[in-house]
Design a protein around this motif. Structure first.
Motif, mmCIF file in Angstrom:
data_model
loop_
_atom_site.group_PDB
_atom_site.id
_atom_site.type_symbol
_atom_site.label_atom_id
_atom_site.label_comp_id
_atom_site.label_asym_id
_atom_site.label_seq_id
_atom_site.Cartn_x
_atom_site.Cartn_y
_atom_site.Cartn_z
ATOM 1 N N THR A 217 47.219 -5.445 -33.242
ATOM 2 C CA THR A 217 46.393 -5.739 -32.054
ATOM 3 C C THR A 217 45.105 -4.932 -32.045
ATOM 4 O OG1 THR A 217 47.719 -4.113 -30.839
ATOM 5 C CG2 THR A 217 48.361 -6.424 -30.632
ATOM 6 N N GLU A 218 45.228 -3.632 -32.434
ATOM 7 C CA GLU A 218 44.024 -2.796 -32.474
ATOM 8 C C GLU A 218 43.034 -3.313 -33.512
ATOM 9 O OE1 GLU A 218 43.091 -0.319 -30.566
ATOM 10 O OE2 GLU A 218 44.877 -0.494 -29.305
ATOM 11 N N VAL A 219 43.589 -3.687 -34.696
ATOM 12 C CA VAL A 219 42.709 -4.207 -35.754
ATOM 13 C C VAL A 219 42.042 -5.497 -35.304
ATOM 14 C CG1 VAL A 219 42.689 -5.195 -38.078
ATOM 15 C CG2 VAL A 219 43.914 -3.071 -37.642
ATOM 16 N N GLU A 220 42.832 -6.380 -34.646
ATOM 17 C CA GLU A 220 42.253 -7.628 -34.162
ATOM 18 C C GLU A 220 41.159 -7.373 -33.137
ATOM 19 O OE1 GLU A 220 45.423 -9.950 -32.711
ATOM 20 O OE2 GLU A 220 46.206 -10.487 -34.715
ATOM 21 N N GLU A 221 41.441 -6.425 -32.203
ATOM 22 C CA GLU A 221 40.412 -6.106 -31.217
ATOM 23 C C GLU A 221 39.157 -5.531 -31.874
ATOM 24 O OE1 GLU A 221 42.214 -3.510 -28.435
ATOM 25 O OE2 GLU A 221 43.483 -5.076 -27.504
ATOM 26 N N THR A 222 39.372 -4.624 -32.872
ATOM 27 C CA THR A 222 38.222 -4.033 -33.575
ATOM 28 C C THR A 222 37.434 -5.109 -34.315
ATOM 29 O OG1 THR A 222 39.484 -1.998 -33.822
ATOM 30 C CG2 THR A 222 37.542 -2.241 -35.204
ATOM 31 N N LEU A 223 38.189 -5.998 -34.997
ATOM 32 C CA LEU A 223 37.503 -7.069 -35.727
ATOM 33 C C LEU A 223 36.753 -7.993 -34.770
ATOM 34 C CD1 LEU A 223 40.188 -7.965 -38.422
ATOM 35 C CD2 LEU A 223 38.033 -6.748 -38.771
ATOM 36 N N GLU A 224 37.409 -8.279 -33.610
ATOM 37 C CA GLU A 224 36.719 -9.119 -32.645
ATOM 38 C C GLU A 224 35.433 -8.461 -32.153
ATOM 39 O OE1 GLU A 224 39.479 -9.927 -29.591
ATOM 40 O OE2 GLU A 224 40.658 -11.389 -30.780
ATOM 41 N N ARG A 225 35.516 -7.144 -31.876
ATOM 42 C CA ARG A 225 34.302 -6.432 -31.442
ATOM 43 C C ARG A 225 33.231 -6.459 -32.528
ATOM 44 N NH1 ARG A 225 38.102 -2.772 -29.174
ATOM 45 N NH2 ARG A 225 37.844 -1.370 -30.955
ATOM 46 N N LYS A 226 33.679 -6.239 -33.800
ATOM 47 C CA LYS A 226 32.699 -6.256 -34.888
ATOM 48 C C LYS A 226 32.099 -7.641 -35.072
ATOM 49 C CE LYS A 226 34.576 -2.394 -37.508
ATOM 50 N NZ LYS A 226 35.157 -1.957 -38.782
ATOM 51 N N VAL A 227 32.927 -8.679 -34.972
ATOM 52 C CA VAL A 227 32.413 -10.038 -35.098
ATOM 53 C C VAL A 227 31.435 -10.341 -33.974
ATOM 54 C CG1 VAL A 227 33.065 -12.477 -35.005
ATOM 55 C CG2 VAL A 227 34.368 -10.884 -36.416
ATOM 56 N N LEU A 228 31.814 -9.865 -32.755
ATOM 57 C CA LEU A 228 30.914 -10.061 -31.621
ATOM 58 C C LEU A 228 29.585 -9.331 -31.828
ATOM 59 C CD1 LEU A 228 30.458 -11.187 -28.788
ATOM 60 C CD2 LEU A 228 31.583 -9.128 -27.874
ATOM 61 N N GLY A 229 29.688 -8.065 -32.353
ATOM 62 C CA GLY A 229 28.455 -7.313 -32.630
ATOM 63 C C GLY A 229 27.613 -7.978 -33.695
ATOM 64 N N ARG A 230 28.341 -8.474 -34.732
ATOM 65 C CA ARG A 230 27.599 -9.152 -35.805
ATOM 66 C C ARG A 230 26.921 -10.417 -35.300
ATOM 67 N NH1 ARG A 230 31.780 -8.645 -40.932
ATOM 68 N NH2 ARG A 230 31.588 -6.365 -41.193
ATOM 69 N N THR A 231 27.635 -11.188 -34.502
ATOM 70 C CA THR A 231 27.028 -12.405 -33.964
ATOM 71 C C THR A 231 25.834 -12.078 -33.076
ATOM 72 O OG1 THR A 231 28.698 -12.347 -32.192
ATOM 73 C CG2 THR A 231 29.155 -13.757 -34.098
ATOM 74 N N MET A 232 26.016 -11.022 -32.244
ATOM 75 C CA MET A 232 24.876 -10.621 -31.405
ATOM 76 C C MET A 232 23.697 -10.144 -32.248
ATOM 77 S SD MET A 232 26.860 -8.693 -28.288
ATOM 78 C CE MET A 232 25.317 -8.304 -27.453
ATOM 79 N N LEU A 233 24.036 -9.345 -33.301
ATOM 80 C CA LEU A 233 22.987 -8.867 -34.194
ATOM 81 C C LEU A 233 22.318 -10.027 -34.915
ATOM 82 C CD1 LEU A 233 21.513 -6.408 -35.400
ATOM 83 C CD2 LEU A 233 23.314 -6.292 -37.143
ATOM 84 N N ASP A 234 23.128 -10.992 -35.377
ATOM 85 C CA ASP A 234 22.546 -12.172 -36.041
ATOM 86 C C ASP A 234 21.639 -12.948 -35.087
ATOM 87 O OD1 ASP A 234 23.829 -11.543 -38.366
ATOM 88 O OD2 ASP A 234 25.582 -12.812 -37.969
ATOM 89 N N SER A 235 22.120 -13.081 -33.854
ATOM 90 C CA SER A 235 21.278 -13.810 -32.895
ATOM 91 C C SER A 235 19.979 -13.058 -32.610
ATOM 92 C CB SER A 235 22.071 -14.027 -31.604
ATOM 93 O OG SER A 235 22.377 -12.774 -31.001
ATOM 94 N N LEU A 236 20.088 -11.700 -32.470
ATOM 95 C CA LEU A 236 18.865 -10.915 -32.257
ATOM 96 C C LEU A 236 17.913 -11.026 -33.448
ATOM 97 C CD1 LEU A 236 20.356 -7.693 -30.615
ATOM 98 C CD2 LEU A 236 18.985 -9.440 -29.491
ATOM 99 N N ILE A 237 18.490 -10.927 -34.653
ATOM 100 C CA ILE A 237 17.649 -11.038 -35.857
ATOM 101 C C ILE A 237 16.995 -12.403 -35.922
ATOM 102 C CG2 ILE A 237 17.730 -11.118 -38.378
ATOM 103 C CD1 ILE A 237 19.911 -8.925 -38.190
ATOM 104 N N CYS A 238 17.796 -13.448 -35.574
ATOM 105 C CA CYS A 238 17.222 -14.797 -35.608
ATOM 106 C C CYS A 238 16.080 -14.937 -34.595
ATOM 107 C CB CYS A 238 18.315 -15.829 -35.312
ATOM 108 S SG CYS A 238 19.498 -16.013 -36.663
ATOM 109 N N THR A 239 16.311 -14.399 -33.397
ATOM 110 C CA THR A 239 15.245 -14.485 -32.383
ATOM 111 C C THR A 239 14.001 -13.707 -32.809
ATOM 112 O OG1 THR A 239 16.271 -12.632 -31.221
ATOM 113 C CG2 THR A 239 16.850 -14.842 -30.479
#
Length: 287
Positions: free
Chosen positions: A183-205
């Motif tokens: 569960t901790e790994v899944e939560e960490t991965l979800e946070r990282k995926v969320l950060g990556r998606t946010m970072l990708d969106s920021l980079i794209c913008t």
């Protein structure tokens, strides 16, 4: 026609009456007196002509006394004979009673012998039955021990393989630690995926904005820029672009480094789990 008889439903009946005479008392029977026969005659007898008592009574007395004595002797002999018969009968009864008592004693002795024989036979049969049961029990026990010698380890192995025998540490790790870790790994991965998606969106913008900004500049500025000396105001956007590119490369490097850093703890944890599994299996084998 002479023997024909008329049959009618009702028999002809005739009423008649009669009267009997009264019975008279029977007269008494008269005394029978036979009729006289012959002639009446008379004779004169003097005293002593017909009977002398002393002379005539002697033979009568002798006969009477003889008969009386003879009868008394016969009675005495009969009494003695009866006494002998009674004595003989008593002796016979005593002998018969003694023989009957002896027969009863012998029958009782024979009965006791038969009962003792039957009791001994039953006792011997019970002893043989007990010996047979004991030998069967011993053989069954030996067979059970021989059979269970290979059965118990196989049963324990099957139970161990089925999961009835387990290491509490391993079970605790499997039931408590691993789910929590996942569960901790899944939560960490979800946070990282969320950060990556946010970072990708920021980079794209940012890239879209820079692209729009570069595309809207006049061509004259682009052609005259190399001839003129760079000014601080013109160098600022270039420096900002270079810094953005550098930041992007650093972010990409950090993103590429983070999975490696994340993989190392997971490898370390998996290595520890493998070591604990090996230790649990060795403990079960030793048991």
């Amino acid at each position: 026609e002479l023997y024909l008889e008329e049959i009618s439903d009702r028999i002809t009946e005739v009423d008649t009456e009669c009267q009997t005479d009264a019975f008279l008392d029977r007269p008494p029977t008269p005394l029978f007196i036979p009729a006289k026969t012959g002639k009446d005659v008379a004779t004169q007898i003097e005293e002593g002509e017909l009977f002398d008592f002393d002379v005539e009574v002697k033979p009568i007395l002798e006969v009477l006394i003889g008969k009386t004595v003879e009868q008394a002797l016969l009675e005495v002999m009969e009494e003695e004979e009866l006494a002998q018969l009674w004595a003989h009968q008593r002796a016979y009864a005593e002998l018969r009673n003694a023989e009957l008592a002896e027969v009863q004693r012998l029958e009782e002795q024979d009965r006791r012998y038969r009962e003792e024989k039957e009791r001994r036979k039953r006792q011997h049969m019970q002893m043989l039955q007990k010996q047979k049961e004991t030998t069967e029990k011993i053989a069954a026990r030996a067979f059970a021990q021989h059979y269970l010698a290979d059965l118990i380890p196989s049963v324990f192995n099957n139970l161990r393989e089925s999961g009835f025998f387990y290491d509490p540490i391993e079970r605790d790790i499997e039931t408590e630690f691993l789910p929590w870790l996942m569960t901790e790994v899944e939560e960490t991965l979800e946070r990282k995926v969320l950060g990556r998606t946010m970072l990708d969106s920021l980079i794209c913008t940012v890239v879209e904005k820079r692209l729009d900004a570069f595309s809207h500049k006049p061509l004259s500025d682009q052609t005259e820029a190399p001839a003129e000396e760079p000014r601080p105001t013109d160098a600022a956007p270039q420096v900002a672009g270079e810094t953005d590119a550098a930041d992007q490369r650093v972010a990409e490097e950090e993103e590429t480094d983070q999975p490696v850093a994340e993989e190392e703890p997971s490898r370390h944890i998996s290595f520890r789990l493998e070591e604990s599994d090996r230790a649990g299996t060795e403990d079960l084998e030793t048991e």
